[in-house]
Design a protein around this motif. Structure first.
Motif, PDB file in Angstrom:
ATOM      1  N   ASP A  96      13.569  73.950 -59.205  1.00  0.00           N
ATOM      2  CA  ASP A  96      14.408  72.878 -59.729  1.00  0.00           C
ATOM      3  C   ASP A  96      13.650  72.152 -60.835  1.00  0.00           C
ATOM      4  O   ASP A  96      13.153  71.041 -60.636  1.00  0.00           O
ATOM      5  CB  ASP A  96      14.784  71.909 -58.606  1.00  0.00           C
ATOM      6  CG  ASP A  96      15.805  70.868 -59.052  1.00  0.00           C
ATOM      7  OD1 ASP A  96      16.354  71.008 -60.157  1.00  0.00           O
ATOM      8  OD2 ASP A  96      16.040  69.917 -58.280  1.00  0.00           O
ATOM      9  N   THR A 143      13.887  61.598 -52.646  1.00  0.00           N
ATOM     10  CA  THR A 143      15.088  60.900 -52.201  1.00  0.00           C
ATOM     11  C   THR A 143      15.610  61.486 -50.889  1.00  0.00           C
ATOM     12  O   THR A 143      15.775  60.758 -49.910  1.00  0.00           O
ATOM     13  CB  THR A 143      16.182  60.977 -53.279  1.00  0.00           C
ATOM     14  OG1 THR A 143      16.402  62.352 -53.641  1.00  0.00           O
ATOM     15  CG2 THR A 143      15.771  60.189 -54.526  1.00  0.00           C
ATOM     16  N   LEU A 144      15.847  62.793 -50.868  1.00  0.00           N
ATOM     17  CA  LEU A 144      16.366  63.456 -49.678  1.00  0.00           C
ATOM     18  C   LEU A 144      15.279  64.280 -49.005  1.00  0.00           C
ATOM     19  O   LEU A 144      14.369  64.777 -49.658  1.00  0.00           O
ATOM     20  CB  LEU A 144      17.531  64.383 -50.055  1.00  0.00           C
ATOM     21  CG  LEU A 144      18.720  63.763 -50.767  1.00  0.00           C
ATOM     22  CD1 LEU A 144      19.724  64.851 -51.136  1.00  0.00           C
ATOM     23  CD2 LEU A 144      19.387  62.693 -49.899  1.00  0.00           C
ATOM     24  N   GLU A 203      18.407  67.399 -45.560  1.00  0.00           N
ATOM     25  CA  GLU A 203      19.483  66.668 -46.238  1.00  0.00           C
ATOM     26  C   GLU A 203      19.870  67.357 -47.536  1.00  0.00           C
ATOM     27  O   GLU A 203      21.051  67.457 -47.879  1.00  0.00           O
ATOM     28  CB  GLU A 203      19.046  65.228 -46.501  1.00  0.00           C
ATOM     29  CG  GLU A 203      18.916  64.389 -45.245  1.00  0.00           C
ATOM     30  CD  GLU A 203      18.224  63.060 -45.491  1.00  0.00           C
ATOM     31  OE1 GLU A 203      18.348  62.163 -44.640  1.00  0.00           O
ATOM     32  OE2 GLU A 203      17.533  62.919 -46.538  1.00  0.00           O
ATOM     33  N   ARG A 204      18.871  67.830 -48.263  1.00  0.00           N
ATOM     34  CA  ARG A 204      19.140  68.546 -49.514  1.00  0.00           C
ATOM     35  C   ARG A 204      19.903  69.840 -49.244  1.00  0.00           C
ATOM     36  O   ARG A 204      20.856  70.186 -49.956  1.00  0.00           O
ATOM     37  CB  ARG A 204      17.815  68.827 -50.215  1.00  0.00           C
ATOM     38  CG  ARG A 204      17.886  69.715 -51.441  1.00  0.00           C
ATOM     39  CD  ARG A 204      18.437  68.993 -52.639  1.00  0.00           C
ATOM     40  NE  ARG A 204      18.372  69.846 -53.815  1.00  0.00           N
ATOM     41  CZ  ARG A 204      17.355  69.866 -54.668  1.00  0.00           C
ATOM     42  NH1 ARG A 204      16.314  69.065 -54.491  1.00  0.00           N
ATOM     43  NH2 ARG A 204      17.393  70.646 -55.726  1.00  0.00           N
ATOM     44  N   HIS A 222      21.808  70.526 -46.713  1.00  0.00           N
ATOM     45  CA  HIS A 222      23.164  70.197 -46.274  1.00  0.00           C
ATOM     46  C   HIS A 222      24.034  69.853 -47.473  1.00  0.00           C
ATOM     47  O   HIS A 222      25.201  70.265 -47.555  1.00  0.00           O
ATOM     48  CB  HIS A 222      23.116  69.029 -45.291  1.00  0.00           C
ATOM     49  CG  HIS A 222      24.454  68.679 -44.706  1.00  0.00           C
ATOM     50  ND1 HIS A 222      25.224  69.587 -44.013  1.00  0.00           N
ATOM     51  CD2 HIS A 222      25.165  67.512 -44.720  1.00  0.00           C
ATOM     52  CE1 HIS A 222      26.343  69.004 -43.615  1.00  0.00           C
ATOM     53  NE2 HIS A 222      26.331  67.757 -44.039  1.00  0.00           N
ATOM     54  N   ARG A 223      23.466  69.128 -48.421  1.00  0.00           N
ATOM     55  CA  ARG A 223      24.220  68.762 -49.630  1.00  0.00           C
ATOM     56  C   ARG A 223      24.568  69.991 -50.461  1.00  0.00           C
ATOM     57  O   ARG A 223      25.685  70.143 -50.955  1.00  0.00           O
ATOM     58  CB  ARG A 223      23.389  67.798 -50.485  1.00  0.00           C
ATOM     59  CG  ARG A 223      24.126  67.259 -51.717  1.00  0.00           C
ATOM     60  CD  ARG A 223      23.157  66.650 -52.702  1.00  0.00           C
ATOM     61  NE  ARG A 223      22.351  67.679 -53.375  1.00  0.00           N
ATOM     62  CZ  ARG A 223      21.380  67.406 -54.244  1.00  0.00           C
ATOM     63  NH1 ARG A 223      21.062  66.144 -54.506  1.00  0.00           N
ATOM     64  NH2 ARG A 223      20.715  68.388 -54.824  1.00  0.00           N
ATOM     65  N   ASP A 224      23.595  70.901 -50.612  1.00  0.00           N
ATOM     66  CA  ASP A 224      23.784  72.051 -51.504  1.00  0.00           C
ATOM     67  C   ASP A 224      24.542  73.196 -50.858  1.00  0.00           C
ATOM     68  O   ASP A 224      25.292  73.911 -51.537  1.00  0.00           O
ATOM     69  CB  ASP A 224      22.420  72.564 -51.982  1.00  0.00           C
ATOM     70  CG  ASP A 224      21.703  71.566 -52.874  1.00  0.00           C
ATOM     71  OD1 ASP A 224      22.353  70.594 -53.322  1.00  0.00           O
ATOM     72  OD2 ASP A 224      20.487  71.758 -53.112  1.00  0.00           O
ATOM     73  N   GLY A 248      26.350  72.969 -47.777  1.00  0.00           N
ATOM     74  CA  GLY A 248      27.527  72.584 -47.018  1.00  0.00           C
ATOM     75  C   GLY A 248      27.427  72.968 -45.555  1.00  0.00           C
ATOM     76  O   GLY A 248      26.341  73.160 -45.012  1.00  0.00           O
ATOM     77  N   THR A 268      28.453  72.350 -41.359  1.00  0.00           N
ATOM     78  CA  THR A 268      28.334  71.216 -40.441  1.00  0.00           C
ATOM     79  C   THR A 268      26.867  70.857 -40.238  1.00  0.00           C
ATOM     80  O   THR A 268      25.967  71.601 -40.637  1.00  0.00           O
ATOM     81  CB  THR A 268      28.962  71.555 -39.089  1.00  0.00           C
ATOM     82  OG1 THR A 268      28.184  72.597 -38.469  1.00  0.00           O
ATOM     83  CG2 THR A 268      30.403  72.031 -39.251  1.00  0.00           C
ATOM     84  N   ASN A 300      23.427  73.309 -40.384  1.00  0.00           N
ATOM     85  CA  ASN A 300      22.195  72.995 -41.094  1.00  0.00           C
ATOM     86  C   ASN A 300      20.998  72.997 -40.144  1.00  0.00           C
ATOM     87  O   ASN A 300      19.919  73.478 -40.499  1.00  0.00           O
ATOM     88  CB  ASN A 300      22.320  71.641 -41.787  1.00  0.00           C
ATOM     89  CG  ASN A 300      21.278  71.448 -42.861  1.00  0.00           C
ATOM     90  OD1 ASN A 300      21.098  72.290 -43.740  1.00  0.00           O
ATOM     91  ND2 ASN A 300      20.561  70.332 -42.796  1.00  0.00           N
ATOM     92  N   ARG A 314       9.997  66.864 -48.429  1.00  0.00           N
ATOM     93  CA  ARG A 314      10.784  66.164 -49.447  1.00  0.00           C
ATOM     94  C   ARG A 314      10.703  66.924 -50.766  1.00  0.00           C
ATOM     95  O   ARG A 314       9.684  66.876 -51.451  1.00  0.00           O
ATOM     96  CB  ARG A 314      10.286  64.733 -49.612  1.00  0.00           C
ATOM     97  CG  ARG A 314      10.534  63.881 -48.367  1.00  0.00           C
ATOM     98  CD  ARG A 314      10.076  62.444 -48.563  1.00  0.00           C
ATOM     99  NE  ARG A 314      10.398  61.631 -47.402  1.00  0.00           N
ATOM    100  CZ  ARG A 314      11.565  61.019 -47.212  1.00  0.00           C
ATOM    101  NH1 ARG A 314      12.507  61.127 -48.141  1.00  0.00           N
ATOM    102  NH2 ARG A 314      11.789  60.304 -46.140  1.00  0.00           N
TER     103      ARG A 314
END
Length: 232
Positions: free
Chosen positions: A50, A58-59, A63-64, A66-68, A70, A72, A76, A100
């Motif tokens: 990235d 931040t995440l 969390e990252r 799950h965001r990228d 998708g 449930t 994740n 992180r």
């Protein structure tokens, strides 16, 4: 193979990639058991998953993901547990809830410096382990200085290097070479400039390619790459 034959293995990886650490450990195992290990030259290459990522954490990694990706929360959790279990089988301790993801450019500059100073392997292991298990923020200069100092690098010299632009071109050169070869994900292992293995493949796969990739004629020129194994 003859006693003078050598084989280069170029490895593109990111320090903030849990799969890269697993892939490294499996490759290390295959190389350690190979009869030609003393004639293998391993060259680690910089790669940013990235490059536009933030330097500020931040995440967390879950969390990252799950965001990228998708799905449930349970999906994740299973993904993170699977990676953690695979790492454990290789003797690695993962606490991905602490990891992180951040911009890794300066961490790669540090690795280029560590390689020049003869501390590359120790610093790479320390940074990868600190990321996946300790929540180390690998964009933070003081964190990088502290981790590198534990591997024998002078804190003052490391701090000064990070404050400037040293080794930025070396990182960019590795990334340009990856683009030329079509490397789009990590870990990617290129054997003799000809055979590419993508992903954290089992040690048996690396052992097989080590056998197959030995040059049988003139030295490898790296004119083209044939992919071996599945992509990660």
């Amino acid at each position: 193979m003859t006693t003078t034959t050598t084989l280069t293995v170029d490895i593109w990886s990111d320090l903030v990639c849990p799969w890269c650490y697993i892939g490294k450990r499996r490759f290390d195992q295959a190389l350690a058991a190979h009869p030609g290990r003393e004639r293998v030259q391993v060259r680690w290459r910089s790669f940013e998953l990235d490059p536009g990522g933030s330097r500020e954490p931040t995440l967390t990694l879950p969390e990252r993901a799950h965001r990228d990706l998708g799905g449930t929360g349970s999906d994740n959790d299973r993904r993170m547990a699977m990676v953690t279990d695979l790492a454990a089988k290789e003797g690695l301790v993962y606490r991905l809830d602490r990891a992180r993801p951040v911009n890794s450019f300066d961490a790669h500059r540090l690795m280029q410096y560590a390689e020049r100073e003869g501390r590359g392997e120790a610093v790479r292991e320390r940074l990868m382990g600190a990321y996946v298990a300790e929540g180390a923020v690998l964009s933070d200069h003081e964190t990088l200085v502290l981790l590198a100092a534990g591997c024998g690098l002078d804190p003052g010299a490391t701090r000064a290097m990070l404050a400037g632009g040293d080794f930025a071109e070396e990182v960019r050169a590795d990334e340009r070479r990856a683009m030329e070869l079509g490397v789009s994900g990590v870990p990617t292992f290129v054997f003799g400039g000809r055979y590419a293995v993508s992903g954290a493949q089992p040690a048996e796969i690396f052992a097989q390619v080590l056998d197959e990739a030995w040059p049988k004629g003139p030295a490898d020129r790296g004119d083209g790459v044939c992919e071996v194994g599945g992509a990660c």
